[in-house]
Write an enzyme that holds these catalytic residues in place. Structure first.
Site, PDB file in Angstrom:
ATOM      1  N   ASP A 133      -1.546  -4.554   0.639  1.00 46.13           N
ATOM      2  CA  ASP A 133      -0.902  -5.827   0.343  1.00 46.13           C
ATOM      3  C   ASP A 133      -1.837  -7.021   0.521  1.00 46.13           C
ATOM      4  OD1 ASP A 133       1.958  -7.234   0.081  1.00 46.13           O
ATOM      5  OD2 ASP A 133       0.868  -8.252   1.675  1.00 46.13           O
ATOM      6  N   SER A 161       3.540  -8.350  -1.584  1.00 41.68           N
ATOM      7  CA  SER A 161       3.395  -7.648  -2.865  1.00 41.68           C
ATOM      8  C   SER A 161       3.955  -6.230  -2.777  1.00 41.68           C
ATOM      9  CB  SER A 161       1.937  -7.625  -3.319  1.00 41.68           C
ATOM     10  OG  SER A 161       1.125  -6.862  -2.457  1.00 41.68           O
ATOM     11  N   ASP A 162       3.913  -5.623  -1.601  1.00 37.89           N
ATOM     12  CA  ASP A 162       4.573  -4.322  -1.426  1.00 37.89           C
ATOM     13  C   ASP A 162       6.067  -4.448  -1.725  1.00 37.89           C
ATOM     14  OD1 ASP A 162       2.342  -2.861  -0.631  1.00 37.89           O
ATOM     15  OD2 ASP A 162       2.623  -3.299   1.483  1.00 37.89           O
ATOM     16  N   TYR A 163       6.673  -5.463  -1.134  1.00 44.73           N
ATOM     17  CA  TYR A 163       8.116  -5.642  -1.299  1.00 44.73           C
ATOM     18  C   TYR A 163       8.480  -6.009  -2.737  1.00 44.73           C
ATOM     19  CZ  TYR A 163      12.781  -7.609  -0.991  1.00 44.73           C
ATOM     20  OH  TYR A 163      14.096  -7.874  -1.217  1.00 44.73           O
TER      21      TYR A 163
END
Length: 336
Positions: A133, A161-163
């Site tokens: 991320d 950005s993961d989420y």
């Protein structure tokens, strides 16, 4: 109402992803009623090094370890694919093909398959290296607009950005699933963390796309700040909202700023911020709450542990012979 009985009952999902984005996407689908079979390598998902996180993301799924590098493992996986609606994978570009679990291969087994790939930069990007991320946020300019690049050498500590890529993937899969119910046809979905992160900061990204300088409505705004108070910190959230700004200033006894317009507030940010900080520094939590009431946008910073303990969607489940606490999908459905 229990979400497992709702919405996606009958959807069969195979999760072929580790760590965060793919597994969290599949958690959303599982919470909404889909059956999710998570495929782990023989050594297990690397996220198992944090058992409470692994359990929170994967409780409610069926866990199965398969060695896809063997013919026996691939054959077992192919049998699962025959009855699946969705496959979610999170390998670097090219890895799924090497393993024989790419969309082209699996769509021959199941023509109606919805196959979603989540990568750092997309299947056709020249960037194929592994990323996490923090790397994506740096390259997408999000560290810069958030002030992290200039104010602190540390990472943001929130995996943005993961989420966002996991949520974009879930939305895309649901869209493809609706189409499949109409047409019977599958789809290939290419989701990446970089584009998902940019899409998720529209206020800044739209400005940049149109050649405008950074949006300073937040960064230079004395009405959009976290201030130190007595024994706590308080966030103030006032944009170009004259009613809120005037009310805020007058209650703090700063009448000289009450009718200052938004652009002037930005220009005089240091002066105004200093005066507001002086007023709030002598006030404790109760005094702030009593003064601001319910008609000024503010919030006291609370420890995450306290917020989590009060979360309506916190639930205790049995996972791998242990009771763990996790969250269910945080929306209430009222069905007829």
């Amino acid at each position: 109402m229990i979400l497992e009985t709702l919405m996606l009952g009958g959807m069969a999902v195979i999760e072929l992803a580790y760590y965060y984005p793919g597994p969290f996407c599949c958690k959303i689908l599982s919470d909404l009623g889909a059956r999710v079979v998570k495929i782990e390598p023989p050594s297990g998902d690397p996220m198992r090094y944090r058992p409470e996180i692994f359990a929170g993301i994967n409780a409610g799924k069926e866990l199965l370890r398969i060695d896809l590098k063997t013919e026996e493992g691939r054959d077992e996986f192919y049998r699962l694919v025959e009855g699946a609606d969705v496959v979610v994978e999170g390998f670097r570009p090219g890895v799924a093909k090497k393993l024989g679990v790419d969309y082209e291969t699996l769509s021959k087994i199941n023509e109606g398959l919805i196959y979603c790939s989540i990568t750092g930069f997309g299947q056709n990007s020249e960037i194929t290296r592994p990323v996490h991320d923090i790397n994506v946020l740096a390259m997408a300019g999000i560290c810069e607009v958030s002030g992290l690049a200039e104010n602190t050498p540390k990472d943001p500590n929130v995996q943005f950005s993961d989420y966002t890529s996991s949520v974009m993937a879930a939305i895309s899969i649901l869209s493809a699933y609706i189409r499949k119910m109409r047409t019977g046809r599958g789809a290939y979905i290419d989701v990446n963390m970089y584009d998902s992160a940019l899409f998720s900061v529209p206020l800044h990204a739209f400005r940049a796309a149109n050649g405008k300088p950074h949006l300073r409505d937040f960064y230079d705004n004395p009405g959009y700040r976290i201030y130190r108070a007595k024994g706590c910190h308080v966030s103030i959230g006032i944009l170009d909202e004259p009613v809120f700004w005037e009310r805020f200033c007058r209650r703090l006894g700063l009448d000289e700023f009450a009718e200052v317009g938004f652009e002037e507030r930005l220009a005089r940010a240091d002066e105004i911020e200093k005066r507001v900080a002086e007023r709030l520094s002598d006030m404790n939590k109760r005094e702030i709450e009593d003064l601001f009431g319910e008609d000024i946008p503010y919030g006291i910073i609370e420890p995450l542990e306290r917020s989590v303990s009060d979360f309506d969607f916190l639930r205790e489940v049995e996972f791998e012979n242990t009771k763990v606490k996790t969250f269910s999908f945080p929306v209430r459905f009222h069905l007829r």
